[in-house]
Structures are given as C-alpha cells and as structure tokens.
Scaffold this active site. Structure first.
Site, PDB file in Angstrom:
ATOM      1  N   ASN A  80       0.879  -1.171   0.000  1.00 46.87           N
ATOM      2  CA  ASN A  80       0.000   0.000   0.000  1.00 46.87           C
ATOM      3  C   ASN A  80       0.918   1.224   0.000  1.00 46.87           C
ATOM      4  O   ASN A  80       1.438   1.614   1.048  1.00 46.87           O
ATOM      5  CB  ASN A  80      -0.893  -0.039   1.245  1.00 46.87           C
ATOM      6  CG  ASN A  80      -1.873   1.122   1.285  1.00 46.87           C
ATOM      7  OD1 ASN A  80      -1.846   2.007   0.431  1.00 46.87           O
ATOM      8  ND2 ASN A  80      -2.736   1.125   2.278  1.00 46.87           N
ATOM      9  N   ARG A 120      -2.556  -2.049  -3.523  1.00 40.21           N
ATOM     10  CA  ARG A 120      -3.756  -1.257  -3.334  1.00 40.21           C
ATOM     11  C   ARG A 120      -3.656  -0.054  -4.268  1.00 40.21           C
ATOM     12  O   ARG A 120      -2.673   0.698  -4.211  1.00 40.21           O
ATOM     13  CB  ARG A 120      -3.815  -0.782  -1.893  1.00 40.21           C
ATOM     14  CG  ARG A 120      -5.013   0.063  -1.668  1.00 40.21           C
ATOM     15  CD  ARG A 120      -5.117   0.514  -0.248  1.00 40.21           C
ATOM     16  NE  ARG A 120      -6.473   0.966  -0.048  1.00 40.21           N
ATOM     17  CZ  ARG A 120      -6.953   1.313   1.108  1.00 40.21           C
ATOM     18  NH1 ARG A 120      -6.215   1.239   2.174  1.00 40.21           N
ATOM     19  NH2 ARG A 120      -8.179   1.738   1.204  1.00 40.21           N
ATOM     20  N   HIS A 139     -13.159   3.024  -0.303  1.00 40.43           N
ATOM     21  CA  HIS A 139     -13.181   1.945   0.708  1.00 40.43           C
ATOM     22  C   HIS A 139     -13.716   0.666   0.066  1.00 40.43           C
ATOM     23  O   HIS A 139     -14.225  -0.223   0.752  1.00 40.43           O
ATOM     24  CB  HIS A 139     -14.124   2.259   1.900  1.00 40.43           C
ATOM     25  CG  HIS A 139     -13.628   3.297   2.836  1.00 40.43           C
ATOM     26  ND1 HIS A 139     -14.490   4.084   3.562  1.00 40.43           N
ATOM     27  CD2 HIS A 139     -12.383   3.651   3.203  1.00 40.43           C
ATOM     28  CE1 HIS A 139     -13.789   4.913   4.324  1.00 40.43           C
ATOM     29  NE2 HIS A 139     -12.508   4.672   4.120  1.00 40.43           N
ATOM     30  N   ARG A 153     -13.235  15.280   7.572  1.00 39.17           N
ATOM     31  CA  ARG A 153     -13.940  15.598   6.320  1.00 39.17           C
ATOM     32  C   ARG A 153     -15.395  15.939   6.612  1.00 39.17           C
ATOM     33  O   ARG A 153     -16.033  15.260   7.423  1.00 39.17           O
ATOM     34  CB  ARG A 153     -13.887  14.405   5.363  1.00 39.17           C
ATOM     35  CG  ARG A 153     -12.587  14.301   4.605  1.00 39.17           C
ATOM     36  CD  ARG A 153     -12.534  13.053   3.753  1.00 39.17           C
ATOM     37  NE  ARG A 153     -11.532  12.139   4.265  1.00 39.17           N
ATOM     38  CZ  ARG A 153     -11.427  10.858   3.919  1.00 39.17           C
ATOM     39  NH1 ARG A 153     -12.252  10.336   3.050  1.00 39.17           N
ATOM     40  NH2 ARG A 153     -10.494  10.092   4.436  1.00 39.17           N
ATOM     41  N   GLU A 161      -8.316  -5.296   4.793  1.00 39.58           N
ATOM     42  CA  GLU A 161      -8.091  -4.944   3.391  1.00 39.58           C
ATOM     43  C   GLU A 161      -6.879  -5.663   2.815  1.00 39.58           C
ATOM     44  O   GLU A 161      -6.880  -6.043   1.646  1.00 39.58           O
ATOM     45  CB  GLU A 161      -7.954  -3.419   3.257  1.00 39.58           C
ATOM     46  CG  GLU A 161      -9.289  -2.730   3.482  1.00 39.58           C
ATOM     47  CD  GLU A 161      -9.168  -1.240   3.703  1.00 39.58           C
ATOM     48  OE1 GLU A 161      -9.325  -0.505   2.744  1.00 39.58           O
ATOM     49  OE2 GLU A 161      -8.922  -0.826   4.854  1.00 39.58           O
TER      50      GLU A 161
END
Ligand code: AMP
Length: 396
Positions: free
Chosen positions: A7, A91, A180, A241, A384
C-alpha cells in the site's frame, strides 16, 4: 503461495507478507519519510521485537529494496530468498471506469492508473511508483492492482450519475465512484459467509466507520449504492472531512473569506468533520470522554455524525427494498459499542434489536442482535490486506 501486499502512499509504503496456505501474516511493516530526510523502515514479525532500519530512501525503489532485504534478513527475515514471494498485490485508489475489478498489471493498467492521476492526485501517482518499484526489484513476478473504486463499478447509472449536465460526465467522467471498496467487498462477502445468508436473502448494509467513513448497500456482494462519490469527501461526516454539504457553501466561504476554491476544499477535507464541530477532536475515544464530561461541542459532533449514519442506513434500506444483515467495521464500527447501539436504536421501530451483552464485543466478528431482531446485525472487522492478497492469489 506467498503474497506481498503493498500500500504505497506519496511518502510512505506499508507492506504485509501473507502466506495464503493459512492466510497468516508472516511479516509486516512500514517505510516512512520516502523522499524526505530521516527515512526509516519498521519491520515486524509476529511474536518478535520490531526491527528498525534507518537508511536513505530517495524514492520508492530504495524503499522496496529495503523491504525485500528485511524479508530475507538472516535474523529478522521470514523467507530464505525473494524467490519465495510468488506475487505482489497493490492497493490502487482509482481505476476510473476502465477497471471494474482487480487485474494483473500490464502496460494498459499502468496507463489507466496514470490517466486517473487527477481523480486521485494524492494516491494514484504513489500507487504507480509502488508498482514500478516492485517490477524493477522483482522482474518477472505478477503484480496485481486491486482498485478501491472497483466495488462501486456495479452501481446502476441512477445511483452513480450526478444530476449535472451530461457533458461533464462525457468529458471528465464526473460520476460517483465510491471508495473503501476493498473493505466493503471484503466485509459484505464475509458477512454473507459468517451469517450463512441464503441466496435471495443477501441484502447487506456495511457501515465502515473510521477516520474515513462510508456505508454501502449490496446484494450478493455486488454494490447497489455507496456513500462516497467522485472523491472520498462525499457522504458521511468523518474525522476531518465534512461529508455532504450544499455545494453553494464552497462559493459562500470563498467569497466571504476571500480564499480560493482549492483552499475551501482543503478546509472541507482536513479541517472539518467531527474535528471542526468539537473544535479539535477527531478521535472518537476523546469525543466520547469529552461528551461524558459535559463538553457540548463534543456531544454535537457525535450527534451530527450519528444523524448522518442513521439517514444513510435508512435510505439504503429503501434502496435495497429491505435488508438481511447490517455489519459494522472500521475503527469506530469495530470498537465503539455505544455508537453502534445508539445508531441501531433509531431502527427499533422496524424491529431491529441489539443485545447489550453481545454488543460489548470489540474488534472481533460477532452477531450483536437479539434472536428475535427483524434484521441480523454484526461486528465484522475489515481486513483490506487479506482482501488484496486473496484477489492477487486468484489472478496471479
Ligand atoms: P480507522 O480509520 O478505521 O483506523 O479508525 C480510526 C478511528 O477509530 C479512530 O480515530 C477512533 O476515532 C476510532 N476508534 C478506535 N478505537 C476506538 C475505541 N476503542 N472506541 C471508540 N473509537 C475508537
């Protein structure tokens, strides 16, 4: 088969070496400050002390070289040679509309990742650097790209199109993509397996609540809707956010504060969310403690967060024409029992009941609804890296 999962961020690179025989993590680690002075690698083998290497990493190439060196190190390594690594899974944030699922990397895949630089300016360039560094360090091995946007590619046009002039969709591919995706794909599939949901009864809502938060609605593991949009700014209220705001807010702030649209978007991404409402807290442990101590701003932040989650779950129940299972995941979803209980309390009218004892669970898969609940509710930790490793094994 052993899969190295990568990643890559702009100045960091996380990795895990997973043995697919038993899906165990052999080693994992992080390269920090790539391209900046003071770079270091922290390598961790289960049940062993951390191994830290401080060495210059001007680019991702040096970072990968150091990762491979650590993996074969006589003392701290877990494989005798790099040959034992069978494939590499990456990823990748954005695959645009070209890639609807994970894919083995070739020249065309790299072209698409490059073409999506403006859709994922912080991640896609770094993801490509990670792939190219692995190609250089391990020539001939399969690299697989697992796109965070792929899960959202099964949305129907009525769910992904914005009601703005079509020319912007045609010219710039402005649509809802959802993010996601790797987590939603993993958790929705695992919920179906864990709950043994029969065919025809696989309508699942996944609440990925963490520093970044999103909710998806899926049927048989295929997304029907998802809360993030063109970028990960749309949807729920998050750590920093804003989630959904009236777009006119952007112009209003820009005009009144005499700042650019870029600056307003930076505020909406990095200085908003529960952090803004509480005036300084983005971690839900801090927010809960402050709220319990009587801090009204922290209480407001938690209330605004919950309100939006409830509205989204309720909306998705309609979109799916019912729901068979709801799963909570992500740092908040897996650990914050009070938040889970208070969200689900709003659905008591529909017969959803949470078992207070079972709901005390943290970070472990478990059903948390009562036997007579109208919908089964679960905590199901996301993974993940494992999802990427499984996709890599499937394709390599
Ligand atoms: P993630 O982005 O999925 O790693 O989630 C990180 C967030 O999870 C943190 O910022 C916290 O807000 C939240 N979190 C982690 N542990 C707990 C906990 N025990 N209780 C409440 N929130 C938690």
């Amino acid at each position: 088969m052993k899969v190295l999962v990568i990643n890559a961020g702009s100045s960091s690179l996380k990795y895990q070496l997973i043995d697919m025989e038993d899906e165990s993590v052999k080693a994992k680690g992080l390269c920090e400050r790539i391209g900046i002075e003071g770079s270091k690698l922290t390598h961790q083998v289960p049940d062993k002390d951390k191994y830290v290497v401080e060495a210059p990493m001007p680019t991702h190439n040096e970072a990968i070289e150091l990762v491979l060196k650590a993996l074969v190190d006589p003392e701290h390594g877990v494989v005798a040679s790099v040959d034992e690594i069978d494939a590499i899974g990456h990823r990748v944030l954005h695959g645009g509309m070209d890639y609807t699922e994970s894919v083995k990397v070739d020249a065309d895949v790299k072209r698409v990742i490059r073409e999506c630089f403006d859709l994922g300016p912080l991640h896609n360039p770094a993801n490509l650097m990670g792939i190219e560094a692995c190609e250089a360090a391990m020539p001939g091995k399969s690299n697989v790209a697992v796109f965070d946007t792929a899960f959202g590619m099964s949305l129907k046009p009525y769910a992904y199109r914005y009601a703005i002039p079509t020319e912007y969709y045609d010219k710039y591919k402005i649509r809802r993509y959802g993010f996601h995706g790797t987590s939603h794909m993993f958790v929705s599939a695992e919920t179906i397996k864990f709950a043994e949901l029969p065919e025809g009864k696989q309508r699942v809502i996944v609440c990925h609540l963490g520093n970044g938060s999103s909710i998806s609605a899926s049927i048989a593991g295929k997304a029907v809707d998802t809360s993030m949009g063109l970028t990960p700014l749309e949807g729920l209220v998050m750590g920093t956010r804003s989630g959904d705001v009236d777009p006119a807010v952007v112009q209003f702030i820009a005009d009144h504060e005499k700042i650019s649209v870029d600056e307003v978007l930076n505020i909406l991404n990095k200085k908003s969310g529960v952090f803004a409402l509480s005036e300084g807290m983005s971690d839900f442990r801090d927010l809960s403690a402050a709220s319990e101590a009587g801090n009204e701003k922290a209480t407001l932040a938690l209330d605004v967060f919950r309100h939006k989650v409830v509205k989204t779950i309720g909306g998705y129940m309609g979109v799916l024409n019912g729901v068979d299972a709801i799963a909570f995941t992500g740092g908040i979803g897996e650990n914050d029992a009070d938040m889970r209980a208070s969200i689900m309390k709003q659905f008591e009218f529909a017969g959803i009941k949470i078992d207070a004892e079972k709901n005390k669970v943290r970070g472990k898969r478990q059903e948390i609804s009562t036997a007579d609940s109208s919908v089964r509710v679960f905590v199901l930790p996301t993974n993940e890296e494992l999802a990427i490793a499984r996709e890599t094994e499937r394709l390599a």
